[in-house]
Design a protein around this motif. Structure first.
Motif, PDB file in Angstrom:
ATOM      1  N   UNK A  29       2.721 -19.667  -1.552  1.00  0.00           N
ATOM      2  CA  UNK A  29       1.410 -19.728  -0.903  1.00  0.00           C
ATOM      3  C   UNK A  29       1.128 -18.465  -0.098  1.00  0.00           C
ATOM      4  N   UNK A  30       2.086 -18.076   0.746  1.00  0.00           N
ATOM      5  CA  UNK A  30       1.888 -16.911   1.608  1.00  0.00           C
ATOM      6  C   UNK A  30       3.242 -16.436   2.106  1.00  0.00           C
ATOM      7  N   UNK A  31       3.258 -15.182   2.567  1.00  0.00           N
ATOM      8  CA  UNK A  31       4.494 -14.610   3.087  1.00  0.00           C
ATOM      9  C   UNK A  31       4.144 -13.591   4.160  1.00  0.00           C
ATOM     10  N   UNK A  32       5.000 -13.485   5.180  1.00  0.00           N
ATOM     11  CA  UNK A  32       4.819 -12.469   6.199  1.00  0.00           C
ATOM     12  C   UNK A  32       6.123 -11.718   6.385  1.00  0.00           C
ATOM     13  N   UNK A  90      -1.442 -16.599   7.315  1.00  0.00           N
ATOM     14  CA  UNK A  90      -0.078 -16.711   7.839  1.00  0.00           C
ATOM     15  C   UNK A  90       0.051 -15.766   9.021  1.00  0.00           C
ATOM     16  N   UNK A  91       0.740 -16.208  10.068  1.00  0.00           N
ATOM     17  CA  UNK A  91       0.831 -15.367  11.265  1.00  0.00           C
ATOM     18  C   UNK A  91       2.036 -15.746  12.112  1.00  0.00           C
ATOM     19  N   UNK A  92       2.393 -14.817  13.022  1.00  0.00           N
ATOM     20  CA  UNK A  92       3.358 -15.074  14.086  1.00  0.00           C
ATOM     21  C   UNK A  92       2.682 -14.668  15.389  1.00  0.00           C
ATOM     22  N   UNK A  93       2.790 -15.482  16.397  1.00  0.00           N
ATOM     23  CA  UNK A  93       2.214 -15.152  17.687  1.00  0.00           C
ATOM     24  C   UNK A  93       3.265 -14.524  18.588  1.00  0.00           C
TER      25      UNK A  93
END
Length: 127
Positions: A48-51, A70-73
């Motif tokens: 689906x997604x990758x970071x 997709x994210x990291x805070x």
């Protein structure tokens, strides 16, 4: 113990939104590629997604581009999120997060490149 735990799944109407979380324990995500995958009954697992945690580069499957993020805070770098908007019935699946080595390349959607997997969270899109 190295562990990934997903949360945030549920039942939502078409056009609605959900945010999934993937929390890591026992290791830091700073030097990993974090992927989200999904698998619907009778279908193959789909990336689906990758970071890329180190530089923040993101990748998306064609079926979710423009709808999922997709994210990291910075506040909690050991958690990765998948914001899902404009959900469709075909998005219904069990969603898994996974951690694998850097760098991220065009093979980000291959499950075999990931070493750690969560237990999955069910997302159901239905009216």
């Amino acid at each position: 113990q190295l562990q990934l735990v997903e949360s945030g799944g549920g039942l939502v109407q078409p056009g609605g939104s959900l945010r999934l979380s993937c929390a890591a324990s026992g290791f830091t995500l700073d030097y990993y590629a974090i992927g989200w995958f999904r698998q619907a009954p009778g279908k193959e697992r789909e990336g689906v997604a990758c970071i890329s945690s180190l530089v923040g580069t993101t990748y998306y499957g064609d079926s979710v581009k423009g709808r999922f993020t997709i994210s990291r805070y910075n506040a909690n770098k050991n958690t990765v999120y998948l914001q899902m908007n404009s959900l469709k019935p075909e998005d219904t699946a069990v969603y898994y997060c996974a951690a694998g080595p850097l760098p991220v390349t065009s093979n980000w959607g291959l499950g075999v490149r990931y070493d750690y997997w969560g237990q999955g969270t069910q997302v159901t899109v239905s009216s």
